[in-house]
Structures are given as C-alpha cells and as structure tokens.
Design a protein around this motif. Sequence first.
Motif, mmCIF file in Angstrom:
data_model
loop_
_atom_site.group_PDB
_atom_site.id
_atom_site.type_symbol
_atom_site.label_atom_id
_atom_site.label_comp_id
_atom_site.label_asym_id
_atom_site.label_seq_id
_atom_site.Cartn_x
_atom_site.Cartn_y
_atom_site.Cartn_z
ATOM 1 N N ALA A 52 0.839 -1.196 0.000
ATOM 2 C CA ALA A 52 0.000 0.000 0.000
ATOM 3 C C ALA A 52 0.876 1.250 0.000
ATOM 4 C CB ALA A 52 -0.933 -0.011 1.199
ATOM 5 N N ALA A 53 1.994 1.195 0.709
ATOM 6 C CA ALA A 53 2.909 2.342 0.752
ATOM 7 C C ALA A 53 3.488 2.652 -0.626
ATOM 8 C CB ALA A 53 4.030 2.080 1.751
ATOM 9 N N GLU A 54 3.841 1.608 -1.372
ATOM 10 C CA GLU A 54 4.379 1.820 -2.728
ATOM 11 C C GLU A 54 3.336 2.465 -3.635
ATOM 12 O OE1 GLU A 54 7.466 -1.639 -3.815
ATOM 13 O OE2 GLU A 54 5.509 -2.369 -3.136
ATOM 14 N N GLU A 84 2.734 6.072 -2.692
ATOM 15 C CA GLU A 84 3.810 6.932 -3.203
ATOM 16 C C GLU A 84 3.580 7.269 -4.678
ATOM 17 O OE1 GLU A 84 6.821 9.449 -3.307
ATOM 18 O OE2 GLU A 84 6.067 8.489 -1.488
ATOM 19 N N GLN A 85 3.108 6.305 -5.441
ATOM 20 C CA GLN A 85 2.836 6.556 -6.858
ATOM 21 C C GLN A 85 1.657 7.520 -7.016
ATOM 22 O OE1 GLN A 85 2.658 3.065 -9.310
ATOM 23 N NE2 GLN A 85 2.583 4.261 -11.171
ATOM 24 N N ILE A 86 0.659 7.393 -6.146
ATOM 25 C CA ILE A 86 -0.479 8.320 -6.173
ATOM 26 C C ILE A 86 0.002 9.739 -5.880
ATOM 27 C CG2 ILE A 86 -2.604 8.990 -4.972
ATOM 28 C CD1 ILE A 86 -3.145 5.939 -4.610
ATOM 29 N N ARG A 87 0.843 9.875 -4.864
ATOM 30 C CA ARG A 87 1.378 11.200 -4.516
ATOM 31 C C ARG A 87 2.194 11.788 -5.673
ATOM 32 N NH1 ARG A 87 1.554 12.520 1.064
ATOM 33 N NH2 ARG A 87 0.635 10.885 2.345
ATOM 34 N N ALA A 88 2.999 10.955 -6.311
ATOM 35 C CA ALA A 88 3.802 11.421 -7.448
ATOM 36 C C ALA A 88 2.914 11.870 -8.604
ATOM 37 C CB ALA A 88 4.752 10.312 -7.899
ATOM 38 N N LEU A 89 1.837 11.143 -8.833
ATOM 39 C CA LEU A 89 0.901 11.515 -9.899
ATOM 40 C C LEU A 89 0.318 12.896 -9.630
ATOM 41 C CD1 LEU A 89 -0.888 10.894 -12.385
ATOM 42 C CD2 LEU A 89 -2.461 9.745 -10.816
ATOM 43 N N TRP A 90 -0.123 13.140 -8.411
ATOM 44 C CA TRP A 90 -0.686 14.448 -8.069
ATOM 45 C C TRP A 90 0.355 15.559 -8.194
ATOM 46 C CZ3 TRP A 90 -5.464 16.029 -7.954
ATOM 47 C CH2 TRP A 90 -6.490 15.103 -7.763
ATOM 48 N N LEU A 97 -5.036 3.256 -9.499
ATOM 49 C CA LEU A 97 -4.125 3.230 -8.366
ATOM 50 C C LEU A 97 -4.877 3.155 -7.041
ATOM 51 C CD1 LEU A 97 -1.482 5.839 -9.551
ATOM 52 C CD2 LEU A 97 -1.094 3.386 -9.177
ATOM 53 N N VAL A 98 -5.989 3.867 -6.933
ATOM 54 C CA VAL A 98 -6.775 3.826 -5.699
ATOM 55 C C VAL A 98 -7.344 2.430 -5.468
ATOM 56 C CG1 VAL A 98 -8.881 4.685 -4.582
ATOM 57 C CG2 VAL A 98 -7.298 6.286 -5.644
ATOM 58 N N VAL A 99 -7.808 1.789 -6.528
ATOM 59 C CA VAL A 99 -8.312 0.411 -6.401
ATOM 60 C C VAL A 99 -7.180 -0.518 -5.973
ATOM 61 C CG1 VAL A 99 -9.255 -1.541 -7.697
ATOM 62 C CG2 VAL A 99 -10.217 0.742 -8.012
ATOM 63 N N GLU A 100 -6.003 -0.357 -6.576
ATOM 64 C CA GLU A 100 -4.850 -1.173 -6.202
ATOM 65 C C GLU A 100 -4.442 -0.914 -4.753
ATOM 66 O OE1 GLU A 100 -0.216 -2.098 -7.486
ATOM 67 O OE2 GLU A 100 -1.381 -0.680 -8.677
ATOM 68 N N TRP A 101 -4.461 0.364 -4.344
ATOM 69 C CA TRP A 101 -4.104 0.717 -2.972
ATOM 70 C C TRP A 101 -5.069 0.064 -1.978
ATOM 71 C CZ3 TRP A 101 -6.972 3.420 0.659
ATOM 72 C CH2 TRP A 101 -6.298 3.767 1.820
ATOM 73 N N ALA A 104 -6.871 -2.633 -2.373
ATOM 74 C CA ALA A 104 -6.617 -4.074 -2.337
ATOM 75 C C ALA A 104 -5.376 -4.378 -1.515
ATOM 76 C CB ALA A 104 -6.475 -4.619 -3.758
ATOM 77 N N ALA A 105 -4.346 -3.570 -1.663
ATOM 78 C CA ALA A 105 -3.114 -3.770 -0.894
ATOM 79 C C ALA A 105 -3.377 -3.567 0.598
ATOM 80 C CB ALA A 105 -2.023 -2.819 -1.382
ATOM 81 N N MET A 106 -4.183 -2.573 0.933
ATOM 82 C CA MET A 106 -4.527 -2.331 2.340
ATOM 83 C C MET A 106 -5.275 -3.524 2.916
ATOM 84 S SD MET A 106 -3.325 0.467 3.537
ATOM 85 C CE MET A 106 -4.300 0.669 5.017
ATOM 86 N N ARG A 107 -6.246 -4.048 2.168
ATOM 87 C CA ARG A 107 -6.981 -5.229 2.639
ATOM 88 C C ARG A 107 -6.038 -6.396 2.861
ATOM 89 N NH1 ARG A 107 -10.673 -3.355 -1.113
ATOM 90 N NH2 ARG A 107 -9.956 -4.823 -2.685
ATOM 91 N N GLY A 108 -5.125 -6.592 1.921
ATOM 92 C CA GLY A 108 -4.158 -7.684 2.042
ATOM 93 C C GLY A 108 -3.262 -7.522 3.257
ATOM 94 N N GLU A 109 -2.863 -6.291 3.541
ATOM 95 C CA GLU A 109 -2.001 -6.042 4.691
ATOM 96 C C GLU A 109 -2.758 -6.243 6.003
ATOM 97 O OE1 GLU A 109 -0.080 -2.248 4.104
ATOM 98 O OE2 GLU A 109 0.771 -2.922 2.203
ATOM 99 N N VAL A 110 -4.019 -5.893 6.032
ATOM 100 C CA VAL A 110 -4.826 -6.082 7.248
ATOM 101 C C VAL A 110 -5.048 -7.561 7.493
ATOM 102 C CG1 VAL A 110 -7.120 -5.734 8.239
ATOM 103 C CG2 VAL A 110 -5.947 -3.826 7.152
ATOM 104 N N VAL A 111 -5.353 -8.311 6.439
ATOM 105 C CA VAL A 111 -5.554 -9.762 6.582
ATOM 106 C C VAL A 111 -4.266 -10.429 7.035
ATOM 107 C CG1 VAL A 111 -6.021 -11.882 5.288
ATOM 108 C CG2 VAL A 111 -7.481 -9.877 4.963
ATOM 109 N N ALA A 112 -3.145 -10.027 6.457
ATOM 110 C CA ALA A 112 -1.858 -10.613 6.834
ATOM 111 C C ALA A 112 -1.523 -10.320 8.292
ATOM 112 C CB ALA A 112 -0.759 -10.089 5.918
#
Length: 59
Positions: free
Chosen positions: A14-16, A19-25, A43-47, A49-57
Amino acid sequence: MSRDSVAPGSVRSAAEVNEQIRALWLRAGGTLSAQERAEYELLVVEWAAAMRGEVVAAA
C-alpha cells in the motif's frame, strides 16, 4: 498509465502505491487530466486491495 505502472495482478505494498499516487498528483500540479484521472482511479483500487491484504496478513 505511466511506463512504470505495474501490470494488473502484481503485488505492491500500500505504501508503494500511495507513493505513486502522490507522485501523480505532484506531476499533475493538483489538476488531473482525463488520462491521469483514469490512472488515479486504478491506483486507488490497487491501494485499497493492498490495504486489505495487509490487514488480513496482520490478523
């Protein structure tokens, strides 16, 4: 999307993605074109999904 975008199904933290979202803005100067808006939405959809994955992990 930008050339450094990753193909669907790839795994980034999610952090990666954040960072790409911030760079885009920053590149866009605070106003997104139609193409940049589409990239942002993906990117928001990917972020999310990554957040959900990190919470489950963590559980």
